[in-house]
Enzyme design. Structure first.
Site, short mmCIF file in Angstrom:
data_model
loop_
_atom_site.label_atom_id
_atom_site.label_comp_id
_atom_site.label_asym_id
_atom_site.label_seq_id
_atom_site.Cartn_x
_atom_site.Cartn_y
_atom_site.Cartn_z
N ARG A 101 0.85 -1.09 -0.04
CA ARG A 101 0.01 0.17 0.07
C ARG A 101 0.90 1.30 -0.23
O ARG A 101 1.77 1.27 0.97
CB ARG A 101 -0.87 0.03 1.31
CG ARG A 101 -1.77 1.36 1.38
CD ARG A 101 -2.84 1.15 2.39
NE ARG A 101 -3.84 0.48 1.82
CZ ARG A 101 -5.13 0.57 2.17
NH1 ARG A 101 -5.30 1.45 3.38
NH2 ARG A 101 -6.08 -0.19 1.74
N HIS A 128 -7.31 0.99 -6.52
CA HIS A 128 -7.60 0.07 -5.45
C HIS A 128 -8.04 -1.46 -6.02
O HIS A 128 -9.23 -1.71 -5.86
CB HIS A 128 -8.42 0.53 -4.53
CG HIS A 128 -8.13 -0.02 -3.22
ND1 HIS A 128 -7.60 -1.09 -2.82
CD2 HIS A 128 -9.09 0.50 -1.96
CE1 HIS A 128 -7.76 -1.35 -1.55
NE2 HIS A 128 -8.66 -0.46 -1.07
N GLN A 131 -10.02 -3.96 -3.77
CA GLN A 131 -11.46 -3.38 -3.30
C GLN A 131 -12.65 -3.79 -4.29
O GLN A 131 -13.53 -4.24 -4.02
CB GLN A 131 -11.39 -2.01 -2.92
CG GLN A 131 -12.60 -1.49 -2.42
CD GLN A 131 -12.90 -2.09 -1.04
OE1 GLN A 131 -12.14 -1.78 -0.15
NE2 GLN A 131 -14.46 -2.37 -0.90
N ASP A 220 -17.15 6.82 -1.84
CA ASP A 220 -15.97 6.97 -1.30
C ASP A 220 -15.55 8.13 -0.51
O ASP A 220 -16.18 9.08 -0.98
CB ASP A 220 -14.66 6.35 -2.21
CG ASP A 220 -13.56 6.10 -1.66
OD1 ASP A 220 -13.34 6.12 -0.43
OD2 ASP A 220 -12.42 6.35 -2.48
N CYS A 260 -16.37 1.48 0.19
CA CYS A 260 -15.28 0.78 0.50
C CYS A 260 -14.93 0.86 2.07
O CYS A 260 -14.01 0.07 2.51
CB CYS A 260 -14.28 0.82 -0.60
SG CYS A 260 -13.59 2.77 -0.28
N ARG A 288 -13.63 -8.52 1.16
CA ARG A 288 -12.06 -8.24 1.08
C ARG A 288 -11.23 -9.59 1.28
O ARG A 288 -10.24 -9.89 0.62
CB ARG A 288 -11.58 -7.18 1.76
CG ARG A 288 -12.27 -5.94 1.70
CD ARG A 288 -11.96 -5.48 0.28
NE ARG A 288 -10.45 -5.30 -0.01
CZ ARG A 288 -9.60 -4.32 0.52
NH1 ARG A 288 -9.96 -3.22 1.29
NH2 ARG A 288 -8.34 -4.52 0.51
N1 CP Z 1 -11.30 -0.20 2.10
C1 CP Z 1 -10.09 -0.37 2.47
O1 CP Z 1 -9.16 -0.19 1.81
O2 CP Z 1 -9.96 -0.07 3.77
P1 CP Z 1 -8.63 0.11 4.78
O3 CP Z 1 -8.11 1.19 4.35
O4 CP Z 1 -9.15 0.01 6.11
O5 CP Z 1 -7.60 -0.98 4.42
N1 NVA Z 2 -10.05 6.72 -1.90
C1 NVA Z 2 -9.37 6.11 -0.29
C2 NVA Z 2 -9.67 4.62 -0.42
C3 NVA Z 2 -9.73 4.30 0.95
C4 NVA Z 2 -9.85 2.83 1.13
C5 NVA Z 2 -8.18 6.51 -0.21
O1 NVA Z 2 -7.24 6.43 -0.87
O2 NVA Z 2 -7.80 6.96 0.93
#
Ligand code: CP
Ligand code: NVA
Length: 301
Positions: A101, A128, A131, A220, A260, A288
């Site tokens: 990440r 992502h 997700q 989101d 999400c 997930r």
């Molecule tokens: N939706 C998602 O990726 O959640 P987290 O940021 O908690 O991993």
């Molecule tokens: N768009 C959001 C998704 C979080 C799971 C972010 O990148 O923070």
């Protein structure tokens, strides 16, 4: 499949196969006949916060026989400036796979290239993919999708963020209509639209047009991780795109709402709508785990 770096990279049949395997793994949870990660160590390199992604990967890797190792970039030398390609060449000689990440999409691509081990994008500024696989799985569970092509899905809010991009590639590959409803200044760039080149993605600044007759309404956060400096200036542009009961009147009568998570109540979604659709939103969160186990099975060596 060697890596999962984006939805863009996937062919339609690969998405279909990953979803089918996700359903199988969900049904067989607790009594898997094969443990493809047995004896393997997998790294979780995270430069951003996470609840769902981190926990679902740690649990999923264990349930498939492997050992997860959480590597916060605050603790490893990557956070002090060691190049991703050097980190990749070290870890590639020690562990069996990685999920990352981070901010730049090029970092996950470079990691995959230099490490030579299976690499999964656990969220970048660009995409992502994990997700989206969980979201598609949830839609299949609820609607028993026979034909993606007959479905209309809406995404409201920051339609140029990682989630929106992954939805765009999913629409391109599976053929459903995707309506992106967001402010003019936050639409995907002309360059991105032409790269995706998809005639069944609707770009609109009209939230009602986006949700009209849609059976899935997605939203989101308006402030993605890394955009914290925009707090206060960005939100006012997005208020018309809040998912609330008034807006949902324009959607199909059997429409579901997906998020999400994490959710910011009173911003992109109201408390009322989030709680009304909590069963499906937390089913989505649970998926997930199953969708990522499917990815792990597909790329483990
Ligand atoms: N939706 C998602 O990726 O959640 P987290 O940021 O908690 O991993
Ligand atoms: N768009 C959001 C998704 C979080 C799971 C972010 O990148 O923070």
């Amino acid at each position: 499949m060697n890596n999962l770096l984006s939805i863009q990279q996937l062919k339609e049949e690969e998405i279909v196969a990953l979803l089918a395997d996700g359903h199988r793994l969900k049904a067989e949870r607790g009594h898997h006949s094969q443990l493809p990660l047995i004896g393997q160590s997998w790294g979780l390199i995270f430069s951003k916060s996470s609840t769902r992604t981190r926990v679902s990967f740690e649990v999923g890797i264990r349930e498939l026989g492997g050992s997860p190792m959480f590597l916060s970039t605050h603790d490893i030398q990557l956070g002090r400036g060691e190049p991703i390609k050097d980190t990749a060449r070290v870890l590639g000689r020690m562990i069996h796979g990685v999920t990352i990440r981070t901010f730049a999409q090029s970092d996950v691509e470079d990691f995959a290239q230099y490490s030579g081990i299976p690499t999964i994008n656990a969220l970048t500024d660009e995409e992502h993919p994990c997700q989206i696989l969980a979201d598609l799985m949830t839609i299949e569970e609820i609607f028993g999708v026979n034909s993606w092509k007959s479905m209309k899905i809406a995404f409201l809010g920051d339609v140029d963020n990682n989630m929106a991009h992954s939805w765009m590639w999913a629409a391109k590959r599976l053929g459903f209509t995707l309506a992106l409803g967001g402010p003019k200044a936050y639409q995907p760039s002309a360059e991105y639209r032409s790269k995706i080149d998809c005639d069944h993605i609707i770009y609109t600044t009209d939230p009602e047009e986006a949700v009209r007759e849609a059976t899935v309404i997605n939203t989101d956060t308006w402030i993605s991780m890394g955009q914290e400096a925009e707090h206060g200036t960005k939100e006012p542009h997005f208020l018309p795109y809040q998912v609330n009961n008034q807006l949902l009147k324009a959607a199909a009568s059997d429409a579901i709402v997906l998020h999400c998570l994490p959710a910011y109540r009173g911003m992109e979604i109201t408390e009322e709508v989030l709680e009304q659709f909590a069963p499906v939103i937390f089913q989505e969160a649970e998926n997930r785990l199953h969708a990522q186990k499917s990815v792990l099975c597909a790329i483990a060596r």
